[in-house]
Design a protein around this motif. Structure first.
Motif, mmCIF file in Angstrom:
data_model
loop_
_atom_site.group_PDB
_atom_site.id
_atom_site.type_symbol
_atom_site.label_atom_id
_atom_site.label_comp_id
_atom_site.label_asym_id
_atom_site.label_seq_id
_atom_site.Cartn_x
_atom_site.Cartn_y
_atom_site.Cartn_z
ATOM 1 N N ILE A 1 0.834 -1.291 0.059
ATOM 2 C CA ILE A 1 -0.046 -0.010 0.038
ATOM 3 C C ILE A 1 0.800 1.052 -0.107
ATOM 4 C CG2 ILE A 1 -1.613 1.494 1.440
ATOM 5 C CD1 ILE A 1 -3.056 -1.211 2.112
ATOM 6 N N ILE A 2 1.903 1.342 0.774
ATOM 7 C CA ILE A 2 2.915 2.552 0.921
ATOM 8 C C ILE A 2 3.555 2.581 -0.502
ATOM 9 C CG2 ILE A 2 4.884 3.353 2.147
ATOM 10 C CD1 ILE A 2 3.688 1.971 4.689
ATOM 11 N N LEU A 3 3.966 1.643 -1.014
ATOM 12 C CA LEU A 3 4.764 1.579 -2.521
ATOM 13 C C LEU A 3 3.736 2.193 -3.269
ATOM 14 C CD1 LEU A 3 6.721 -1.779 -2.285
ATOM 15 C CD2 LEU A 3 7.430 0.538 -2.454
ATOM 16 N N VAL A 4 2.568 1.791 -3.399
ATOM 17 C CA VAL A 4 1.619 1.862 -4.341
ATOM 18 C C VAL A 4 1.377 3.607 -4.284
ATOM 19 C CG1 VAL A 4 -0.606 1.776 -5.574
ATOM 20 C CG2 VAL A 4 0.528 -0.311 -4.880
ATOM 21 N N GLN A 5 1.049 3.910 -3.034
ATOM 22 C CA GLN A 5 0.699 5.567 -2.643
ATOM 23 C C GLN A 5 2.035 6.372 -3.283
ATOM 24 O OE1 GLN A 5 -0.311 4.894 1.408
ATOM 25 N NE2 GLN A 5 -2.492 5.341 1.053
ATOM 26 N N THR A 6 3.007 5.914 -2.741
ATOM 27 C CA THR A 6 4.040 6.722 -3.295
ATOM 28 C C THR A 6 4.442 6.804 -4.670
ATOM 29 O OG1 THR A 6 5.469 5.237 -1.481
ATOM 30 C CG2 THR A 6 6.718 6.978 -2.648
ATOM 31 N N GLU A 7 4.153 5.770 -5.553
ATOM 32 C CA GLU A 7 4.111 5.848 -7.002
ATOM 33 C C GLU A 7 3.144 6.546 -7.303
ATOM 34 O OE1 GLU A 7 4.630 2.105 -8.910
ATOM 35 O OE2 GLU A 7 4.724 2.749 -10.585
ATOM 36 N N ILE A 8 1.974 6.496 -7.113
ATOM 37 C CA ILE A 8 0.775 7.349 -7.458
ATOM 38 C C ILE A 8 1.295 8.876 -7.229
ATOM 39 C CG2 ILE A 8 -1.543 8.131 -6.851
ATOM 40 C CD1 ILE A 8 -2.328 5.281 -6.472
ATOM 41 N N LYS B 1 -4.564 2.412 -12.947
ATOM 42 C CA LYS B 1 -4.171 0.914 -12.616
ATOM 43 C C LYS B 1 -3.923 0.787 -11.219
ATOM 44 C CE LYS B 1 -2.911 -1.109 -16.594
ATOM 45 N NZ LYS B 1 -1.897 -1.499 -17.663
ATOM 46 N N LEU B 2 -2.791 1.802 -10.946
ATOM 47 C CA LEU B 2 -2.481 1.630 -9.423
ATOM 48 C C LEU B 2 -3.556 2.000 -8.383
ATOM 49 C CD1 LEU B 2 1.082 3.720 -9.957
ATOM 50 C CD2 LEU B 2 0.800 1.255 -9.068
ATOM 51 N N LYS B 3 -4.410 2.861 -8.630
ATOM 52 C CA LYS B 3 -5.592 3.215 -7.889
ATOM 53 C C LYS B 3 -6.452 2.021 -7.734
ATOM 54 C CE LYS B 3 -5.482 8.027 -7.633
ATOM 55 N NZ LYS B 3 -6.137 9.375 -8.312
ATOM 56 N N GLN B 4 -6.714 1.333 -8.927
ATOM 57 C CA GLN B 4 -7.441 -0.003 -8.665
ATOM 58 C C GLN B 4 -6.761 -0.875 -7.909
ATOM 59 O OE1 GLN B 4 -9.295 -0.249 -12.372
ATOM 60 N NE2 GLN B 4 -10.757 -1.094 -10.939
ATOM 61 N N GLU B 5 -5.455 -1.172 -7.849
ATOM 62 C CA GLU B 5 -4.769 -2.006 -7.059
ATOM 63 C C GLU B 5 -4.823 -1.284 -5.582
ATOM 64 O OE1 GLU B 5 -0.541 -2.568 -8.132
ATOM 65 O OE2 GLU B 5 -0.356 -3.762 -6.440
#
Length: 507
Positions: A313-320, A346-350
């Motif tokens: 979650i943290i990784l995805v949030q950072t990438e977004i 896509k990242l938001k979906q994930e």
RNA sequence: UCCUUCUUAGCUCAGCUGGUUAGAGCACAUGACUGUUAAUCAUGGGGUCCCUGGUUCGAGCCCAGGAGAGGGAGCCA
């Protein structure tokens, strides 16, 4: 007129053929129009060149819109870049039916929208592949049972009595009397098995469960074999051979379809390995984390999962955030912005899925830790246990209180009933429920009273015990749940052409 | 029945602590480009911010109620 299909274009290399279908995509540049034609058998790029077809036909090609229907004649050319390995160099093109503002775009959509457009969604490649796999599974089921000497005999869909309790039934009017839509053909299967020896039913089943989960439908197709002179162990042998045969057929005959949906087939290939058979007692110990499987512990592996979800979650949030910043930099090319935005979507979906897991896993952990011996396994318990295996598992010998009245009491320990559930791996859970049937009329009457079922409705069923009863067993397989697991779908709703579920009656 | 997340353009989504005329991408229309793979580029049209009521000088944003959807529990294939 000869009919040509896209999936056998290789037989016509270099020849002129006519294809009929729908435009699933179109791209154009000066002097060239590329139409991706689909005809139900496959997809094929058709190239319309101004030079070859002339002004008038080229204009016709330019007018092609998404999902308009067409007839295209042209020469079959080998082209390694194409999906099927061939493309069509058009010599003529004819529009059959217009299509304006086709709602399903060439991008990701939400579920609610796609479900509303299910009649059109079925045209998309992924749905096409799933439906082909479903078809193969159905065919393989018939093939298996017919080869094994079973006779297909179907149970009625209108019933006067509830076989496993009165709740969850759809009531209808049968010439002024209440009737229910069948939620199982099980009891009729037993009667038919005493006529034929081995039978299977294959038909729709209705359950009015107000469930909104990834594994429930209000209308689904069930296969229910029933065999005279079978005990629970022979029943389990049959289930194992049956599932192995069906999954092997899909692996052998649906390579292309499995590739389209991106199914990793390794786990399906494990189907040749023996299915572990656990007693209810063992299953409970595993769920509570008191017993390890293959070096894995149910509780700790779930805890690990939770912490990896949190990290992700943290990784995805950072990438977004990074990509959102990147888009804002001035002078960035439009294409690059588009690409980044697609990645963000896509990242938001994930992220949504991950957050869902973050909410659910603690609940599941809680329910696994506090599992009370004697209860039925819940959906989350099935998920917890099947994640530890890479083949389907069979859980048998259940506390008789939690199982249906017609299951045979275990002669070695009367606390248990000889029921068996098959749980699919990868967290999918129950796909088969079955067992050996009670043959003792007195015990059955006791059970019917215990469940407060109307005795008169079961008189015919008790007759089966009065006139030449024999040991017998059978099981029920939920077709859509099997399709869902084989295709590794996120939800059962994609496993049936027009799903009927709580809150969904259209289209 | 309960818990939980959500509802902004045809679609997928932004919209900061409540502040001028609500934004992007895709789709669509027009134009450019002779081999594109969700083609690309330019221009353009497109909005009941789910509904009802409230708070406020001012609500897409806050509050209350309702509707619909997603996920989960129970139940089950």
């Amino acid at each position: 007129m000869q009919k040509y299909l896209i999936n056998n274009l290789e037989d016509y290399e270099g020849q002129e053929v006519t294809l009929m279908g729908w435009a699933s995509n179109k791209r154009e540049s000066k002097g060239l129009v590329f139409v991706i034609l689909r005809d139900g058998s496959g997809w094929c790029q058709c190239v319309v060149s101004l030079e070859l077809v002339g002004e008038a036909l080229f204009e016709e090609a330019r007018k092609v819109t998404l999902e308009s229907s067409l007839q295209i004649t042209g020469k079959v050319l080998k082209d390694e870049r194409q999906m099927g390995g061939f493309e069509l160099q058009a010599s003529s093109i004819k529009l059959i039916g217009e299509s304006n503002d086709y709602p399903i775009a060439k991008k990701e959509h939400g579920v609610d929208f796609l479900m509303d457009k299910r009649h059109l969604w079925l045209r998309s490649q992924r749905q096409w592949a799933i439906m082909r796999i479903r078809n193969k599974i159905i065919f393989a089921i018939h093939e298996f049972f017919q080869k094994e000497g079973f006779v297909q005999m179907d149970a009625p869909l209108f019933t006067g009595n509830a076989c496993e309790g009165t709740s969850n039934l759809f009531e209808t009017d049968f010439y002024g009397d209440p009737a229910y839509l069948s939620q199982s053909g099980q009891l009729y299967g037993e009667a038919m098995a005493f006529s034929m020896g081995k039978i299977y039913t294959f038909g729709p089943t209705f359950r009015a469960e107000k469930s909104k989960t990834r594994r429930h439908l209000s209308e689904f197709w069930m296969i229910e074999p029933e065999m005279a002179f079978y005990d629970i162990f022979e029943n389990m042998d049959l289930i194992e051979n049956f599932l192995r045969s069906v999954v092997s057929s899909v692996l052998a005959g649906c390579e292309k379809e499995l590739a389209i949906i991106g199914r990793d087939t390794q786990i399906l290939k494990n189907i040749v390995k023996p299915f572990p058979r656990l007693t209810y007692d063992e299953a409970v110990r595993i769920i509570k984390g008191e017993q390890d499987v293959n070096g894995k512990n149910a509780i700790t592996s779930l805890e690990d999962e939770l912490s990896s979800v949190k990290t992700r979650i943290i990784l995805v949030q950072t990438e977004i955030t990074e990509r959102e910043e990147k888009i804002k930099t001035p002078g960035m090319k439009k294409g690059e912005i588009g690409f980044n935005q697609a990645q963000i979507d896509k990242l938001k979906q994930e992220l949504g899925d991950l957050e869902e897991n973050e909410r659910n896993i603690p609940q599941w952990l809680n329910s696994a830790r506090n599992f009370t011996y004697g209860n039925d396994l819940g959906g989350s318990d099935e998920t917890v246990i099947t994640r530890l295996f890479d083949v389907p598992i069979m859980v048998y010998n259940w506390p008789h209180e939690v199982k249906a009245f017609y299951l045979k009491r275990d002669p070695d320990n009367s606390k248990f009933a000889r029921g068996v559930d098959v749980l699919a791996p990868e967290g999918y859970g129950e796909i088969v429920g079955g067992g050996e049937r009670e043959t003792d009329e007195k015990l059955l009457i006791e059970k019917i009273n215990e469940h407060q079922l109307p005795m008169e409705a079961f008189e015919w069923y008790l007759d089966l015990r009065r006139y030449g009863t024999v040991p017998h067993a059978g099981f029920g397989l939920g077709l859509e749940r099997l399709v869902t697991w084989v295709c590794k779908l996120p939800h059962v709703r994609e496993s049936i052409p027009f799903p009927r579920m709580y809150g969904r009656l259209l289209p």
